[in-house]
Scaffold this motif. Sequence first.
Motif, PDB file in Angstrom:
ATOM      1  N   ASN A   5       0.854  -1.189   0.000  1.00 55.41           N
ATOM      2  CA  ASN A   5       0.000   0.000   0.000  1.00 55.41           C
ATOM      3  C   ASN A   5       0.886   1.234   0.000  1.00 55.41           C
ATOM      4  N   ILE A   6       0.767   2.004  -1.055  1.00 52.91           N
ATOM      5  CA  ILE A   6       1.597   3.199  -1.213  1.00 52.91           C
ATOM      6  C   ILE A   6       0.682   4.378  -1.478  1.00 52.91           C
ATOM      7  N   ILE A   7       0.908   5.475  -0.785  1.00 51.25           N
ATOM      8  CA  ILE A   7       0.180   6.711  -1.038  1.00 51.25           C
ATOM      9  C   ILE A   7       1.183   7.756  -1.500  1.00 51.25           C
ATOM     10  N   ILE A   8       0.868   8.384  -2.622  1.00 51.81           N
ATOM     11  CA  ILE A   8       1.693   9.466  -3.138  1.00 51.81           C
ATOM     12  C   ILE A   8       0.888  10.748  -2.952  1.00 51.81           C
ATOM     13  N   ALA A   9       1.417  11.662  -2.175  1.00 53.39           N
ATOM     14  CA  ALA A   9       0.722  12.921  -1.910  1.00 53.39           C
ATOM     15  C   ALA A   9       1.627  14.080  -2.300  1.00 53.39           C
ATOM     16  N   GLY A  10       1.000  15.175  -2.692  1.00 49.31           N
ATOM     17  CA  GLY A  10       1.773  16.354  -3.049  1.00 49.31           C
ATOM     18  C   GLY A  10       0.866  17.408  -3.645  1.00 49.31           C
ATOM     19  N   GLY A  11       1.416  18.557  -3.837  1.00 48.96           N
ATOM     20  CA  GLY A  11       0.659  19.669  -4.388  1.00 48.96           C
ATOM     21  C   GLY A  11       0.386  19.507  -5.874  1.00 48.96           C
ATOM     22  N   ASP A  12      -0.415  20.415  -6.408  1.00 50.90           N
ATOM     23  CA  ASP A  12      -0.701  20.415  -7.842  1.00 50.90           C
ATOM     24  C   ASP A  12       0.596  20.496  -8.641  1.00 50.90           C
ATOM     25  N   GLN A  13       0.633  19.747  -9.723  1.00 57.27           N
ATOM     26  CA  GLN A  13       1.771  19.758 -10.642  1.00 57.27           C
ATOM     27  C   GLN A  13       3.090  19.348  -9.982  1.00 57.27           C
ATOM     28  N   SER A  14       3.012  18.517  -8.930  1.00 64.75           N
ATOM     29  CA  SER A  14       4.242  18.095  -8.249  1.00 64.75           C
ATOM     30  C   SER A  14       4.804  16.783  -8.790  1.00 64.75           C
ATOM     31  N   GLY A  15       4.094  16.138  -9.717  1.00 66.20           N
ATOM     32  CA  GLY A  15       4.621  14.917 -10.333  1.00 66.20           C
ATOM     33  C   GLY A  15       3.980  13.629  -9.846  1.00 66.20           C
ATOM     34  N   LYS A  16       2.854  13.706  -9.158  1.00 66.21           N
ATOM     35  CA  LYS A  16       2.194  12.498  -8.637  1.00 66.21           C
ATOM     36  C   LYS A  16       1.785  11.546  -9.760  1.00 66.21           C
ATOM     37  N   THR A  17       1.163  12.072 -10.796  1.00 63.18           N
ATOM     38  CA  THR A  17       0.727  11.230 -11.908  1.00 63.18           C
ATOM     39  C   THR A  17       1.931  10.651 -12.636  1.00 63.18           C
ATOM     40  N   SER A  18       2.949  11.439 -12.829  1.00 63.57           N
ATOM     41  CA  SER A  18       4.161  10.933 -13.487  1.00 63.57           C
ATOM     42  C   SER A  18       4.774   9.791 -12.692  1.00 63.57           C
ATOM     43  N   LEU A  19       4.832   9.938 -11.390  1.00 65.34           N
ATOM     44  CA  LEU A  19       5.379   8.882 -10.541  1.00 65.34           C
ATOM     45  C   LEU A  19       4.505   7.627 -10.587  1.00 65.34           C
ATOM     46  N   ALA A  20       3.180   7.813 -10.590  1.00 66.97           N
ATOM     47  CA  ALA A  20       2.262   6.665 -10.688  1.00 66.97           C
ATOM     48  C   ALA A  20       2.505   5.910 -11.996  1.00 66.97           C
ATOM     49  N   LYS A  21       2.740   6.630 -13.071  1.00 70.26           N
ATOM     50  CA  LYS A  21       2.981   5.985 -14.363  1.00 70.26           C
ATOM     51  C   LYS A  21       4.339   5.292 -14.409  1.00 70.26           C
ATOM     52  N   VAL A  22       5.318   5.818 -13.682  1.00 73.58           N
ATOM     53  CA  VAL A  22       6.611   5.131 -13.569  1.00 73.58           C
ATOM     54  C   VAL A  22       6.420   3.818 -12.815  1.00 73.58           C
ATOM     55  N   PHE A  23       5.660   3.841 -11.717  1.00 76.96           N
ATOM     56  CA  PHE A  23       5.357   2.610 -10.989  1.00 76.96           C
ATOM     57  C   PHE A  23       4.678   1.603 -11.903  1.00 76.96           C
ATOM     58  N   TYR A  24       3.703   2.069 -12.684  1.00 79.63           N
ATOM     59  CA  TYR A  24       2.997   1.190 -13.627  1.00 79.63           C
ATOM     60  C   TYR A  24       4.001   0.518 -14.566  1.00 79.63           C
ATOM     61  N   SER A  25       4.864   1.308 -15.177  1.00 74.45           N
ATOM     62  CA  SER A  25       5.838   0.777 -16.138  1.00 74.45           C
ATOM     63  C   SER A  25       6.776  -0.238 -15.492  1.00 74.45           C
ATOM     64  N   ILE A  74      -3.453   0.947  -9.226  1.00 71.39           N
ATOM     65  CA  ILE A  74      -2.853   2.267  -9.055  1.00 71.39           C
ATOM     66  C   ILE A  74      -3.969   3.300  -9.238  1.00 71.39           C
ATOM     67  N   LEU A  75      -4.294   3.986  -8.164  1.00 76.00           N
ATOM     68  CA  LEU A  75      -5.381   4.963  -8.174  1.00 76.00           C
ATOM     69  C   LEU A  75      -4.801   6.369  -8.246  1.00 76.00           C
ATOM     70  N   ASP A  76      -5.097   7.055  -9.323  1.00 75.66           N
ATOM     71  CA  ASP A  76      -4.591   8.412  -9.509  1.00 75.66           C
ATOM     72  C   ASP A  76      -5.729   9.411  -9.278  1.00 75.66           C
ATOM     73  N   ASP A  77      -5.389  10.559  -8.750  1.00 82.21           N
ATOM     74  CA  ASP A  77      -6.355  11.619  -8.427  1.00 82.21           C
ATOM     75  C   ASP A  77      -7.422  11.145  -7.440  1.00 82.21           C
ATOM     76  N   PHE A  78      -7.035  10.260  -6.558  1.00 86.98           N
ATOM     77  CA  PHE A  78      -7.924   9.720  -5.523  1.00 86.98           C
ATOM     78  C   PHE A  78      -8.431  10.830  -4.601  1.00 86.98           C
ATOM     79  N   TYR A  79      -7.620  11.853  -4.430  1.00 85.50           N
ATOM     80  CA  TYR A  79      -7.975  12.970  -3.545  1.00 85.50           C
ATOM     81  C   TYR A  79      -9.187  13.754  -4.044  1.00 85.50           C
ATOM     82  N   LEU A  80      -9.532  13.604  -5.323  1.00 86.03           N
ATOM     83  CA  LEU A  80     -10.683  14.321  -5.876  1.00 86.03           C
ATOM     84  C   LEU A  80     -12.016  13.755  -5.384  1.00 86.03           C
ATOM     85  N   LEU A  81     -11.992  12.542  -4.859  1.00 80.73           N
ATOM     86  CA  LEU A  81     -13.212  11.907  -4.364  1.00 80.73           C
ATOM     87  C   LEU A  81     -13.535  12.421  -2.972  1.00 80.73           C
ATOM     88  N   ASN A  82     -14.803  12.392  -2.626  1.00 79.53           N
ATOM     89  CA  ASN A  82     -15.165  12.796  -1.266  1.00 79.53           C
ATOM     90  C   ASN A  82     -14.817  11.669  -0.283  1.00 79.53           C
TER      91      ASN A  82
END
Length: 94
Positions: A5-25, A74-82
Amino acid sequence: MNPRNIIIAGGDQSGKTSLAKVFYSKLYESRQYLPVYICFSSRETGMIANKISNAKKEQYSDTTNFESFLSVIILDDFYLLNDRQQQKILYDLE
């Protein structure tokens, strides 16, 4: 790489999605795991099991033997959910 279980947190445009895609690859290249990438929106509805199934169909060919690999979701933009949506998804993934 041994996914847990890994959580990637950070501000807007900090690279969270890019890191998630690196994990995927990396997980895909290992040939030990079946990474499944899901990106959420703030207007999300539906069951997580359906989202996983649809994502597998979109990301892999019909000949992929899903049972041969450990799926890593791998769940991206999970923070957008309530909070209620987040809790339901985490409960369903257990």
